[in-house]
Design a protein around this motif. Structure first.
Motif, PDB file in Angstrom:
ATOM      1  N   GLU A   1       0.806  -1.220   0.000  1.00  0.00           N
ATOM      2  CA  GLU A   1       0.000   0.000   0.000  1.00  0.00           C
ATOM      3  C   GLU A   1       0.839   1.270   0.000  1.00  0.00           C
ATOM      4  OE1 GLU A   1      -0.754  -1.886   4.156  1.00  0.00           O
ATOM      5  OE2 GLU A   1      -0.033  -2.533   2.197  1.00  0.00           O
ATOM      6  N   SER A   2       2.164   1.135   0.157  1.00  0.00           N
ATOM      7  CA  SER A   2       3.038   2.316   0.149  1.00  0.00           C
ATOM      8  C   SER A   2       3.321   2.833  -1.253  1.00  0.00           C
ATOM      9  CB  SER A   2       4.359   1.990   0.844  1.00  0.00           C
ATOM     10  OG  SER A   2       5.126   1.064   0.066  1.00  0.00           O
ATOM     11  N   ALA A   3       2.855   2.116  -2.281  1.00  0.00           N
ATOM     12  CA  ALA A   3       3.194   2.475  -3.653  1.00  0.00           C
ATOM     13  C   ALA A   3       2.726   3.880  -4.031  1.00  0.00           C
ATOM     14  CB  ALA A   3       2.622   1.448  -4.632  1.00  0.00           C
ATOM     15  N   MET A   4       1.540   4.261  -3.566  1.00  0.00           N
ATOM     16  CA  MET A   4       1.045   5.592  -3.892  1.00  0.00           C
ATOM     17  C   MET A   4       1.922   6.675  -3.267  1.00  0.00           C
ATOM     18  SD  MET A   4      -0.857   7.729  -5.390  1.00  0.00           S
ATOM     19  CE  MET A   4      -1.986   6.587  -6.192  1.00  0.00           C
ATOM     20  N   ALA A   5       2.313   6.487  -2.021  1.00  0.00           N
ATOM     21  CA  ALA A   5       3.190   7.454  -1.367  1.00  0.00           C
ATOM     22  C   ALA A   5       4.534   7.543  -2.092  1.00  0.00           C
ATOM     23  CB  ALA A   5       3.395   7.080   0.095  1.00  0.00           C
ATOM     24  N   ALA A   6       5.057   6.398  -2.518  1.00  0.00           N
ATOM     25  CA  ALA A   6       6.323   6.394  -3.256  1.00  0.00           C
ATOM     26  C   ALA A   6       6.193   7.168  -4.559  1.00  0.00           C
ATOM     27  CB  ALA A   6       6.758   4.953  -3.534  1.00  0.00           C
ATOM     28  N   LEU A   7       5.082   6.958  -5.248  1.00  0.00           N
ATOM     29  CA  LEU A   7       4.848   7.668  -6.507  1.00  0.00           C
ATOM     30  C   LEU A   7       4.760   9.175  -6.271  1.00  0.00           C
ATOM     31  CD1 LEU A   7       4.180   7.754  -9.519  1.00  0.00           C
ATOM     32  CD2 LEU A   7       1.804   7.250  -8.940  1.00  0.00           C
ATOM     33  N   LEU A   8       4.034   9.576  -5.243  1.00  0.00           N
ATOM     34  CA  LEU A   8       3.869  11.000  -4.960  1.00  0.00           C
ATOM     35  C   LEU A   8       5.199  11.650  -4.587  1.00  0.00           C
ATOM     36  CD1 LEU A   8       0.559  10.791  -2.894  1.00  0.00           C
ATOM     37  CD2 LEU A   8       0.811  11.597  -5.256  1.00  0.00           C
ATOM     38  N   CYS A   9       6.033  10.936  -3.849  1.00  0.00           N
ATOM     39  CA  CYS A   9       7.343  11.478  -3.479  1.00  0.00           C
ATOM     40  C   CYS A   9       8.267  11.559  -4.688  1.00  0.00           C
ATOM     41  CB  CYS A   9       7.972  10.631  -2.379  1.00  0.00           C
ATOM     42  SG  CYS A   9       7.156  10.812  -0.782  1.00  0.00           S
ATOM     43  N   SER A  10       8.162  10.590  -5.591  1.00  0.00           N
ATOM     44  CA  SER A  10       8.966  10.640  -6.809  1.00  0.00           C
ATOM     45  C   SER A  10       8.543  11.814  -7.688  1.00  0.00           C
ATOM     46  CB  SER A  10       8.827   9.327  -7.590  1.00  0.00           C
ATOM     47  OG  SER A  10       9.646   9.326  -8.741  1.00  0.00           O
ATOM     48  N   VAL A  11       7.237  12.040  -7.796  1.00  0.00           N
ATOM     49  CA  VAL A  11       6.742  13.180  -8.566  1.00  0.00           C
ATOM     50  C   VAL A  11       7.211  14.494  -7.941  1.00  0.00           C
ATOM     51  CG1 VAL A  11       4.663  14.458  -9.240  1.00  0.00           C
ATOM     52  CG2 VAL A  11       4.735  11.978  -9.500  1.00  0.00           C
ATOM     53  N   GLY A  12       7.137  14.576  -6.609  1.00  0.00           N
ATOM     54  CA  GLY A  12       7.542  15.792  -5.928  1.00  0.00           C
ATOM     55  C   GLY A  12       9.033  16.010  -5.903  1.00  0.00           C
ATOM     56  N   ASP A  13       9.790  14.966  -6.192  1.00  0.00           N
ATOM     57  CA  ASP A  13      11.256  15.061  -6.210  1.00  0.00           C
ATOM     58  C   ASP A  13      11.756  15.137  -7.653  1.00  0.00           C
ATOM     59  OD1 ASP A  13      13.971  14.930  -5.690  1.00  0.00           O
ATOM     60  OD2 ASP A  13      13.965  12.888  -4.919  1.00  0.00           O
ATOM     61  N   GLU A  14      11.872  13.986  -8.330  1.00  0.00           N
ATOM     62  CA  GLU A  14      12.461  13.986  -9.674  1.00  0.00           C
ATOM     63  C   GLU A  14      11.653  14.815 -10.672  1.00  0.00           C
ATOM     64  OE1 GLU A  14      13.821  10.263  -7.618  1.00  0.00           O
ATOM     65  OE2 GLU A  14      11.808  10.843  -8.237  1.00  0.00           O
TER      66      GLU A  14
END
Length: 472
Positions: free
Chosen positions: A175-188
């Motif tokens: 279930e952490s996949a969405m958080a990982a995606l959001l952090c990647s969008v906000g970073d890279e």
């Protein structure tokens, strides 16, 4: 005469009938933004009529806002969008959705939230309120915040204490996949977008299709492609997060929908299907499970296929043991070693590359193809944004069997969606692009393939399509 804004409102109501009927038929309440998300509480997106209704409502509602609001406000509000991207990353990195989940429906005071994050409560309050203004989180009373439907899907599935004490485990649960995606969008993605103009205007990179000249490489001050940059030891956390994020992206479209289209069952027993750039073999494992008469070969870089093989031995051991599912290290810039392939398939591969580079990849497959080999590209087919009449007059793709024309009900001007945003993202990362059907036809033709048909689930690039080509 009916005004355009009234027509938009009536169109919204008409399609709301479809969504309410869907919920009534399944015996559930229409979702509320105020309540946290629970599985099964949404609309049935596997139904074509529901997918269409949600797309029409979204487009009509956004066009209605754009129409009634002054154009100056439209522009400035859109340009301020980076504040939301940054705020979402802050919330995800500080595990605020997880903190509020543990706090329960009554919420938690800003000071207590900030204390758990070791952050300034005034600044965290600014971040949370800009998110609440976009229907992410809710402020239940002054300075007290709680999760709502949208923010609740940002949780990571671990106790808050563990998230802070053992950050290396924060993406260990599915279930952490969405958080990982959001952090990647906000970073890279965020960093790359800030250098997009420079990459497009600098004479040394403006006309380049080379991945090392992409905006994100400029942002990270590297002369390598982003994939080679990610191979550096100090980027291991980014690489791990990116991998989890891509799993999150795959949840936007069920695997059943990804596979649906091409008649895999029509292939004869023992047919060889090569999954080019297939990563850890997610697609091939699904095909091997559903079509046991096929022999699937997953190709990618050495460490990736090793990981994939280890996973496949757990998920589908009988297919690995029987040789129906195998993994092979291969560089797709060289001629493919499999010379008897019935199908070469590539999911989300050529969208990572410019036309020039994509043609080279497809040429290497053409060199290995038999006269009967099929090429299946699994990618989004994005629409032109001009009126349908103009497409019918000038575009060659309307003659491709299976092509869906992007028809929109009046008075909607165009459908909204993320497919064109996705195209910008892959451009920022690696000078890639999402393509129109016309672009697919040209790239394939230049590499020695002819597009013969396409299987599409929608006309606006929201879902992956299967573009089928045969050797010229």
């Amino acid at each position: 005469m009916k005004s355009s804004i009234r027509a938009l409102a009536e169109l919204i109501l008409e399609n709301i009938d479809v969504l309410e009927a869907d919920c009534a038929g399944r015996g559930i309440e229409v979702p509320s933004l105020l309540e946290p998300f629970t599985p099964g509480s949404g609309f049935a997106m596997d139904k074509p009529e529901v997918r269409k209704a949600t797309s029409v409502i979204s487009a009509a509602a956004q066009q209605l806002v754009q129409t009634v609001r002054p154009p100056q406000m439209n522009l400035i509000t859109t340009s301020y969008g980076h504040t939301l991207t940054s705020g979402i990353r802050v919330a995800a990195e500080f595990h605020i959705a997880d903190i509020l989940k543990e706090a329960g429906p009554k919420g938690l005071h800003l000071k207590e939230i900030a204390a758990k994050c070791n952050a300034d409560p005034v600044k965290i309050g600014q971040v949370l309120r800009v998110l609440v203004s976009s229907w992410i989180f809710k402020e239940v009373k002054p300075d007290v915040f709680a999760n709502n439907r949208t923010s609740s899907v940002m949780t990571k599935g671990l106790p808050v204490a563990q998230l802070f004490s053992s950050p290396e485990t924060k993406y260990s649960k599915p279930e952490s996949a969405m958080a990982a995606l959001l952090c990647s969008v906000g970073d890279e993605c965020m960093k790359g977008s800030s250098y997009m103009y420079e990459a497009l205007s600098d004479p040394s990179t403006a006309l380049s299709g080379d991945g090392k000249d992409a905006a994100l490489c400029r942002a990270f001050n590297t002369k390598k492609t982003i994939w080679d940059f990610f191979d550096e030891p100090e980027q291991k956390d980014r690489v791990h997060r990116f991998g989890v994020a891509m799993k999150g992206v795959s949840t936007f479209q069920p695997m059943e929908l990804t596979i649906k289209g091409f008649d895999w069952g029509s292939l004869k027993a023992g047919s060889v299907v090569v999954d080019v750039g297939g990563g850890i073999g997610t697609l091939s494992i699904a095909l091997a499970n559903k079509y046991p008469h096929l022999n699937l070969v997953v190709q990618d870089r050495g460490p990736v296929v090793k990981n994939g093989l280890d996973r496949a031995k757990v998920e589908l051991p009988e297919a690995v043991e029987a040789g129906r599912l195998s993994f092979q290290e291969h560089d797709f810039f060289t001629t493919n070693p499999v010379k008897n392939a019935d199908v070469f398939m590539a999911k989300y591969v050529i969208h990572d590359w410019s036309d020039k580079v994509s043609i080279e990849i497809l040429k290497r497959l053409r060199e290995a193809a038999t006269p009967n080999t099929k090429l299946i590209l699994l990618d989004k087919v994005i629409p032109y944004m001009c009126p349908l009449s103009a497409i019918e007059e000038s575009a060659s793709e309307v003659s491709v069997p299976g092509f869906l024309k992007p028809q929109v009900p009046e008075p909607i001007i165009q459908m909204s969606g993320t497919s064109h945003m996705s195209s910008i993202v892959v451009m920022l990362f690696c000078n890639g692009q999402e393509r129109t059907m016309g672009s697919f036809i040209k790239v394939c033709a230049d590499a020695g393939w002819k597009v013969s048909e396409v299987f599409m689930h929608d006309a606006f690039g929201q879902y992956i399509s299967q573009i089928v080509a045969v050797p010229i």
